[in-house]
Design an enzyme around this catalytic site. Structure first.
Site, PDB file in Angstrom:
ATOM      1  NE  ARG A  25      -3.292   2.506   2.615  1.00 55.83           N
ATOM      2  CZ  ARG A  25      -3.517   3.255   3.681  1.00 55.83           C
ATOM      3  NH1 ARG A  25      -2.995   2.936   4.854  1.00 55.83           N
ATOM      4  NH2 ARG A  25      -4.278   4.316   3.590  1.00 55.83           N
TER       5      ARG A  25
ATOM      6  CG  HIS B  19      -9.859   6.304   2.614  1.00 53.93           C
ATOM      7  ND1 HIS B  19     -10.645   7.257   3.231  1.00 53.93           N
ATOM      8  CD2 HIS B  19      -9.009   5.843   3.557  1.00 53.93           C
ATOM      9  CE1 HIS B  19     -10.282   7.379   4.499  1.00 53.93           C
ATOM     10  NE2 HIS B  19      -9.288   6.537   4.717  1.00 53.93           N
TER      11      HIS B  19
ATOM     12  NE  ARG C 135      -6.351  12.593   9.062  1.00 51.23           N
ATOM     13  CZ  ARG C 135      -6.481  11.447   8.401  1.00 51.23           C
ATOM     14  NH1 ARG C 135      -7.465  11.277   7.528  1.00 51.23           N
ATOM     15  NH2 ARG C 135      -5.635  10.471   8.589  1.00 51.23           N
TER      16      ARG C 135
END
Ligand code: ADP
Length: 405
Positions: free
Chosen positions: A97, A186, A247
């Site tokens: 990833r 994502h 966040r």
């Protein structure tokens, strides 16, 4: 396929059998570089299509793991103990990833020196993530230089977003010089979930328009038209968009100037405030939706307001992406909150019958680990809960790339 997610202080890995997508092992090395590191490794015996089957015994080691090198070596030793070391002939490739692939990496990419350099060049736009991802790749290359290594980018699925949605309305030259634009994150999850949603509807992804709501600790929305991403809520960094665990998501950019000028805060302090001390945790002290709902049910007004702010933002994005897509076939909820929180799904869709959106209360309350519809039988727009599986998607993309090499 061995999938590696190398973060700043942890390394997660999964071994998958690509004959049926079954999981053969999962592991996690946490608190790398601290005195109390921990490795947890679980051998599994499959269960097809991303399933875990029945598990073997979890092995836990508490011992200092000084760096990513040591972490990956320790993980490789555990895998070797189960007969699947990094030099095993059955291991076909590793999928990594990688958070930021900029504009160049639109697809999974076989890693070579040139690719490593480009991931490195993107460090200024992903200072927390890309260096950790790079460390994982470099260690893997050192452990077995002959094993193909593939980078799967969080940004790749979003590279199809049209220019008018990707470009911020700021001076073009400044933006271009510093590569300021919407990249989105994502992406592996949005790709997987939008495709699974089409499958759930029994239709080809190319025929279906989906709004995907990935609601984990980080959270993002995307608008996917016929399998192609056309808009997403995260931007240059994962800070923009929805209210998240820690966040802020969208704020007026002038909040930053104001805090610098009036509160005398430094850029780094404001960065920490907006990324780590805002969102749900900043609003009510908790970032776990289970705890927030417990407090709401107990009549806690601070938690109630935090929940309302979270859901209000979500509804604004559903409405905005409805307008972006024109026609919506499905809204898909995924990740920790999206998959598990019936109250969030209910509140996010409440009163949107005019848009064809509703949840069936009984279906919404049901718990299951498989993709399912929670909208009423005759709903115009399907509301779906689709568990995400980024590791399986990385493994599949990696496999698709290397099987012909
Ligand atoms: P990450 O972004 O870290 O991958 P996840 O997708 O695992 O996050 O989501 C983690 C979040 O999911 C938790 O912080 C919590 O808010 C939420 N969550 C997990 N389980 C539940 C549950 N049963 N009910 C409500 N929320 C949950």
């Amino acid at each position: 396929m061995l999938v590696l997610n190398s973060g700043s202080s942890s390394v997660k890995y999964q071994l998958l059998d690509m004959a049926d997508g079954a999981r053969l092992a999962t592991g996690l090395v946490e608190r790398i570089g601290e005195r109390t590191s921990r490795l947890t490794h679980t051998p599994l015996n499959g269960g097809g299509d991303g399933g875990s089957g029945s598990g073997g015994e979890t092995r836990t080691h508490d011992a200092p793991v000084p760096d990513h090198d040591a972490a990956l070596k320790a993980a490789a030793d555990e895998l070797a103990a189960d007969g699947m070391g990094l030099d095993s002939p059955e291991l076909a490739a590793m999928g990594h990833r990688v958070v930021h692939g900029g504009r160049r990496f639109t697809e999974p990419t076989l890693i070579d020196d040139d690719v490593l350099k480009e991931i490195e060049r993107l460090v200024p736009v992903a200072p927390l993530h890309n260096p950790a991802n790079l460390r994982g790749i470099r260690t893997a290359l050192a452990l077995n230089p002959r094993l193909p290594q593939v980078a799967v980018f969080d940004t790749a699925f979003h590279t199809t977003i049209p220019e008018y949605a990707a470009r911020y309305a700021i001076d073009v030259r400044t933006a271009d010089e510093h590569r300021v634009r919407r990249y989105g994150f994502h992406g592996t999850s949005h790709a997987y979930v939008s495709r699974r949603t089409a499958e759930l509807l029994g239709r080809d992804p190319s025929e279906v328009n989906v709004i995907v709501l990935h609601l984990g600790n980080g959270a993002s929305a995307s608008a996917v038209r016929g399998g192609v991403c056309v808009e997403t809520s995260m931007g240059l960094t994962p800070l923009e968009g929805l209210v998240m665990g820690t966040r802020s998501g969208d704020t007026d950019p002038a909040v930053i100037f104001h805090l610098a000028r009036v509160a005398g805060m430094s850029v780094d302090e404001i960065d920490t405030l907006l990324n780590k001390k805002s969102g749900l945790v900043g609003l009510c002290g908790d970032n776990d939706m289970r705890e927030i709902r417990r407090r709401v049910d107990a009549g806690d007004e601070t938690a109630s307001l935090a929940f309302d702010i979270y859901v209000h933002r979500l509804r604004k994005y559903i409405g905005a992406y409805y307008a972006v897509l024109g026609r919506v076939d499905a809204v898909a909820f995924t990740a920790g909150v999206g998959e598990n929180s019936a109250p969030v799904r209910e509140a996010a869709t409440a009163g949107l019958e005019g848009l064809g959106l509703a949840v069936d209360p009984a279906r919404n309350e049901e718990r299951a680990a498989v993709p399912r519809l929670v909208s009423p039988e005759d709903a115009r727009v399907a509301v779906a809960v689709v568990p995400t599986d980024e590791e399986l998607e990385i493994a599949r993309q990696t496999y698709a790339l290397v099987k012909h090499v």
